[in-house]
Design an enzyme around this catalytic site. Structure first.
Site, PDB file in Angstrom:
ATOM      1  CD  GLN A 442      -3.218  -0.878   1.841  1.00  0.00           C
ATOM      2  OE1 GLN A 442      -2.761  -1.292   2.886  1.00  0.00           O
ATOM      3  NE2 GLN A 442      -4.493  -0.900   1.577  1.00  0.00           N
ATOM      4  N   GLY A 443       0.872   1.954  -1.107  1.00  0.00           N
ATOM      5  CA  GLY A 443       1.743   3.120  -1.221  1.00  0.00           C
ATOM      6  C   GLY A 443       0.940   4.378  -1.058  1.00  0.00           C
ATOM      7  N   GLY A 444       1.609   5.496  -1.250  1.00  0.00           N
ATOM      8  CA  GLY A 444       0.957   6.776  -1.081  1.00  0.00           C
ATOM      9  C   GLY A 444      -0.202   6.948  -2.047  1.00  0.00           C
ATOM     10  N   GLY A 446      -1.845   4.365  -3.841  1.00  0.00           N
ATOM     11  CA  GLY A 446      -2.827   3.334  -4.057  1.00  0.00           C
ATOM     12  C   GLY A 446      -2.417   2.007  -3.475  1.00  0.00           C
ATOM     13  CB  THR A 447      -4.339  -0.903  -2.801  1.00  0.00           C
ATOM     14  OG1 THR A 447      -4.942   0.073  -1.976  1.00  0.00           O
ATOM     15  CG2 THR A 447      -4.139  -2.169  -2.040  1.00  0.00           C
ATOM     16  CB  VAL A 448       0.538  -2.889  -5.166  1.00  0.00           C
ATOM     17  CG1 VAL A 448       1.081  -3.794  -6.252  1.00  0.00           C
ATOM     18  CG2 VAL A 448       1.004  -1.472  -5.384  1.00  0.00           C
ATOM     19  CE  LYS A 462       0.866   3.262  -8.306  1.00  0.00           C
ATOM     20  NZ  LYS A 462       2.202   3.785  -8.489  1.00  0.00           N
ATOM     21  CG  ASP A 559       9.116   9.163  -3.352  1.00  0.00           C
ATOM     22  OD1 ASP A 559       9.902   9.460  -2.425  1.00  0.00           O
ATOM     23  OD2 ASP A 559       8.015   8.637  -3.163  1.00  0.00           O
TER      24      ASP A 559
END
Ligand SMILES: *[C@@H]1O[C@H](CO)[C@@H](O)[C@H](O)[C@H]1NC(C)=O
Ligand SMILES: *[C@@H]1O[C@H](CO)[C@@H](O)[C@H](O)[C@H]1NC(C)=O
Ligand SMILES: *[C@@H]1O[C@H](CO)[C@@H](O)[C@H](O)[C@H]1NC(C)=O
Ligand SMILES: *[C@@H]1O[C@H](CO)[C@@H](O)[C@H](O)[C@H]1NC(C)=O
Ligand SMILES: *[C@@H]1O[C@H](CO)[C@@H](O)[C@H](O)[C@H]1NC(C)=O
Ligand SMILES: *[C@@H]1O[C@H](CO)[C@@H](O)[C@H](O)[C@H]1NC(C)=O
Ligand SMILES: *[C@@H]1O[C@H](CO)[C@@H](O)[C@H](O)[C@H]1NC(C)=O
Ligand SMILES: *[C@@H]1O[C@H](CO)[C@@H](O)[C@H](O)[C@H]1NC(C)=O
Ligand SMILES: *[C@@H]1O[C@H](CO)[C@@H](O)[C@H](O)[C@H]1NC(C)=O
Ligand SMILES: *[C@@H]1O[C@H](CO)[C@@H](O)[C@H](O)[C@H]1NC(C)=O
Ligand SMILES: *[C@@H]1O[C@H](CO)[C@@H](O)[C@H](O)[C@H]1NC(C)=O
Length: 764
Positions: A442-444, A446-448, A462, A559
């Protein structure tokens, strides 16, 4: 740290809201005066301590246990040794001073300390720094009545859960006090954050970017505190010395930890008395009693709620003529010859109407009714048309997003042919309808999910968390950026899906986790040898160098961090997450953007100027190098103040010749010493404060490549190399060079072409 360490957007000078006057209360407040009119304490129990009235179910520690609930937080300890006496929650050593207890609102005001973090020309002034915390187990901090505030011009302050489960905060930076204005906390010189629900305790932590060194003449200290919303007004002079010394915080209290329904089952322990209403505390833990409408008093005392005589106070009733008090309410009366409800016309009543005008009223009423009806029909009709238009717009928007993307993709490259458009159904099937068990990250943005395509190919899918325009732009940005990159050390984009409400991106699946995990998980980090670390660093540098120089339009990743570097089964680095990346047109060397990135990795120069250049990636990469060397996290609050930022800690260790004290144990051995020192020096150059003093990514990549070659061939160990010498060395030993080329990325090989063309072509 999650909220902050995620893809934090630190806006340079935060904007904030109006702060109005909160009352700093010394004596009994307005609310208390109203409550004081009734007896709030059980007979025979102590009713006050100093300025504090102690209402049941709270009770003083020196009175009978019958006087209060038998829970620590409901005990008031009265310290008689001062004048006036000071009330504390539970016992003196809790150090929580109670200011007010409100029964009607179920609130408790306590006195809390203000945190400060002070510097002088020699650094942190420990004697005048103080980081307060609150420790009480039972009552949540009111999320609506309090705010977290920080004051300073080189300031980042955090509200941290003492168990380390979360933290949040705000930042404020300013270079002179002339940009700051007194008044409401505006974000410049003073910033605020809301308090989340269900927080009980905190540790305040304050942090500066450069030890206040640039602002020391007008702002030596940062301050941070949790206090009632509106209680504090910012003033420019607060930057030199804060003049806010009585911060109070509001706690919400409730009885027990059961709901009303559960508590009512046991009539001996249920606390709500007659004429009361029970409501559940906000999160269902505990209940609150309140007097019914028309009653007032203490709902926890027998006969505590008594009838209000509304007729005694004209403000409390709506009667036009005569008022008659009844239990729990009142009625209005009209004199003879009149009819109606007797309530004031302005307050929604009919008033008292002379009987003769009856017919007239009916006619007028009818006419008004018809007009209202016509208006409502008109409104409904226009409302309907409006909604229809909105729906149409939404549809257009979706189409436009898709069209924009397709157009962009077509305009760009032939490589885009490899980007497949998937159908929503296909992806639903591949992920078991986005089953929770399929979530791999779970990144900034969205969800993978891990997905399985019909041809048995494993993919990562994603999915954006929220549907908003900026996120859709991020996704389209990522597709465009990735479609331009053809490099085996970049996670490959296989396709996307635009049919759903949120766009979905489909990638190849990289199965061995993130570099972050491998470096910081003690079980895994011991398996990560120096050679592997060097190779991962070299591959990552190769990708960045490729992005900066070789890709058709230079790309700045923005990033770079260890959690965005994935590893495959062979521990080959695969750089991911291009959601924030920017394409830089060739004629522009720097770009002004919203500062975006991850704390701990964020280039301080970019942070201060908002000018994005390729050197920002160099800085972040430098931090990754240090992570690989030391096995320490880029930013950690578990470390002492001066060691929190890994970059700073590393530079100071290097300066004090303590490099080998912070190097990871697995890699510190005799053979590696020279290489470790080389890499440390390289990292040091990447971490220069001034971007222009940092090497380019291409230089970094070449240097790492050279070191890697040495790592494989110890016979060159110990030779002091610089990149030029390395190339000439390699020219004599083509096999060595080829060896290293094979293990590096194709993208990197591309970027080297112009420098060592003859070798490259002869090798193929
Ligand atoms: C804060 O400012 C408002 C107006 O901006 C003023 O009415 C109020 O008195 C001030 N409050 C304090 C606590 O100084
Ligand atoms: C404080 O003083 C009150 C009377 O003024 C007395 O009843 C009480 O016992 C004293 N409490 C303590 C803790 O000394
Ligand atoms: C709050 O605490 C501070 C320091 O402990 C003290 O100086 C101040 O008088 C207290 N405020 C009130 C209203 O009791
Ligand atoms: C801090 O206080 C201690 C004892 O009160 C003193 O010995 C020390 O010199 C002080 N340090 C500074 C930097 O003022
Ligand atoms: C919060 O502060 C308390 C003492 O003030 C300390 O024991 C605790 O470890 C701190 N929690 C964190 C997460 O730092
Ligand atoms: C701004 O800072 C200067 C020192 O740099 C100081 O003399 C001045 O009083 C400050 N202005 C205000 C309004 O505090
Ligand atoms: C708080 O500050 C004001 C003005 O700065 C001062 O008059 C007051 O005495 C202080 N109160 C306490 C409790 O320190
Ligand atoms: C509720 O509170 C009682 C003590 O008052 C405690 O024994 C019990 O564990 C608590 N239950 C929950 C679910 O927190
Ligand atoms: C009801 O509450 C009383 C007092 O707290 C307690 O002694 C009793 O065991 C409770 N009864 C039940 C059935 O839970
Ligand atoms: C009790 O309070 C709730 C919520 O405030 C309200 O919905 C309900 O009507 C009240 N019941 C009575 C009997 O007043
Ligand atoms: C509600 O508050 C309790 C503490 O009183 C806390 O332990 C619990 O996590 C909260 N419950 C929910 C559902 O948020």
């Amino acid at each position: 740290m999650k909220r902050v360490e995620g893809r934090t957007m630190v806006i340079h000078e935060l904007l904030l809201k109006v702060v109005l006057l909160g009352t700093i209360i010394l004596g009994p407040s307005h609310n208390q005066i109203a409550e004081a009119a009734d007896s709030m304490t059980k007979a025979g129990c102590r009713s006050s301590c100093g300025n504090l009235l102690i209402p049941y179910p709270f009770g003083s520690s020196d009175s009978d246990p019958q006087c209060r609930i038998d829970r620590p937080s409901f005990i008031v300890y009265c310290d008689n040794s001062t004048s006036p006496p000071i009330p504390y929650m539970w016992k003196k050593s809790s150090n929580i001073e109670i200011l007010d207890i409100f029964v009607k609102d179920h609130e408790l005001r306590i006195n809390v300390s203000i945190g400060q973090d002070c510097y002088d020309s020699s650094g942190l002034d420990e004697n005048s720094s103080y980081y307060p915390s609150l420790h009480q187990p039972e009552f949540p901090i009111s999320s609506t009545k309090n705010k977290f505030t920080a004051v300073g011009c080189d300031t980042m302050a955090f509200f941290r859960d003492p168990r380390g489960k979360f933290s949040f905060g705000c930042a404020s930076l300013c270079s002179t006090n002339s940009t700051v204005s007194s008044g409401p906390c505006s974000g410049i010189g003073c910033c605020q954050a809301s308090i989340p629900r269900d927080t009980f305790n905190y540790n305040i932590s304050i942090w500066s970017f450069s030890y206040h060194s640039n602002v020391l003449d007008f702002n030596p200290c940062s301050y941070a505190f949790v206090a009632e919303t509106d209680a504090y007004n910012f003033s420019v002079s607060d930057l030199s010395r804060l003049k806010f010394n009585e911060s109070a915080l509001v706690l919400d209290w409730a009885i027990g930890n059961q709901t009303c329904e559960e508590a009512q089952k046991n009539s001996t322990s249920y606390m709500c008395t007659e004429n009361t209403n029970c409501t559940n505390a906000e999160n269902g833990s505990g209940y609150k009693c309140n007097c019914l409408e028309g009653y007032r008093g203490n709902p926890y005392l027998t006969n505590g709620c008594h009838d209000i005589d509304e007729c005694a106070d004209p403000k409390m009733n709506k009667c036009e003529r005569k008022c008659h008090n009844i239990e729990g309410s009142y009625t209005c009366l009209c004199p003879k010859g009149y009819y109606g409800d007797g309530k004031k016309v302005g307050g929604g009543g009919q008033g008292c109407i002379a009987k003769s005008s009856h017919l007239m009223k009916i006619l007028v009423g009818g006419a008004v009714g018809i007009i209202v009806l016509l208006f409502s029909i008109g409104f409904l009709y226009f409302g309907y048309k409006e909604r229809k238009l909105i729906r149409l717009k939404e549809q257009y928007f979706k189409q436009n997003g898709g069209l924009l993307l397709q157009q962009q993709l077509h305009e760009r490259d032939r490589t885009t042919k490899t980007v497949k458009i998937f159908s929503a159904q296909e992806l639903e099937k591949a992920t078991d309808n986005y089953d929770k068990s399929r979530i791999v990250g779970q990144g900034g943005y969205g969800t993978v999910y891990k997905g399985l395509l019909p041809n048995n190919m494993v993919v990562a899918i994603k999915k954006s968390k929220l549907v908003d325009q900026s996120q859709i732009e991020q996704f389209i940005n990522e597709v465009i950026v990735l479609s331009q990159i053809n490099n085996r050390n970049v996670v490959k984009l296989l396709g996307c899906c635009l049919e759903t409400d949120v766009p979905l991106l489909v990638y190849e699946f990289v199965d061995n986790g993130t570099l972050f995990d491998h470096v910081h998980n003690p079980n895994k980090s011991s398996k990560l040898s120096w050679e592997m670390r060097l190779r991962i660093a070299s591959e990552t540098a190769g990708v960045l160098s490729y992005l900066h120089s070789t890709a058709s339009t230079p790309i700045i990743h923005r990033d770079v961090k260890s959690s965005n570097i994935l590893l495959d089964a062979n521990y080959t680095a695969r750089v991911s997450d291009f959601g924030a990346s920017r394409l830089v047109p060739l004629d522009q060397t720097q770009l002004s953007t919203m500062v975006q990135g991850t704390l701990g990795y964020l280039d301080p120069e970019y942070f201060h100027t908002s000018q994005l250049t390729e050197k920002s990636d160099v800085y972040s990469f430098g931090v990754v190098l240090v992570e690989l060397l030391t096995g320490k996290k880029a930013l950690s609050f578990d470390r002492p103040e001066e060691e929190r930022s890994l970059a700073k800690y590393f530079l100071s260790s290097l300066k004090n010749d303590k490099l080998f004290q912070i190097v990871e144990e697995v890699i510190a051995n005799e053979e590696n010493n020279e290489q470790v020192r080389e890499v440390a020096n390289l990292a040091k150059r990447c971490l220069k404060i001034k971007g222009e003093e940092r090497p380019t990514m291409k230089e970094v990549a070449m240097e790492l490549e050279g070191l890697k070659a040495m790592a494989k061939h110890p016979w060159v160990n110990g030779i002091d190399v610089n990149p030029e010498e390395m190339v000439s060395l390699l020219e004599e030993k083509p096999d060595v060079y080829m060896d290293s080329i094979v293990t590096t990325s194709t993208g990197y090989a591309d970027s080297m072409k112009s420098h060592v063309m003859p070798l490259d072509s002869s090798g193929r």
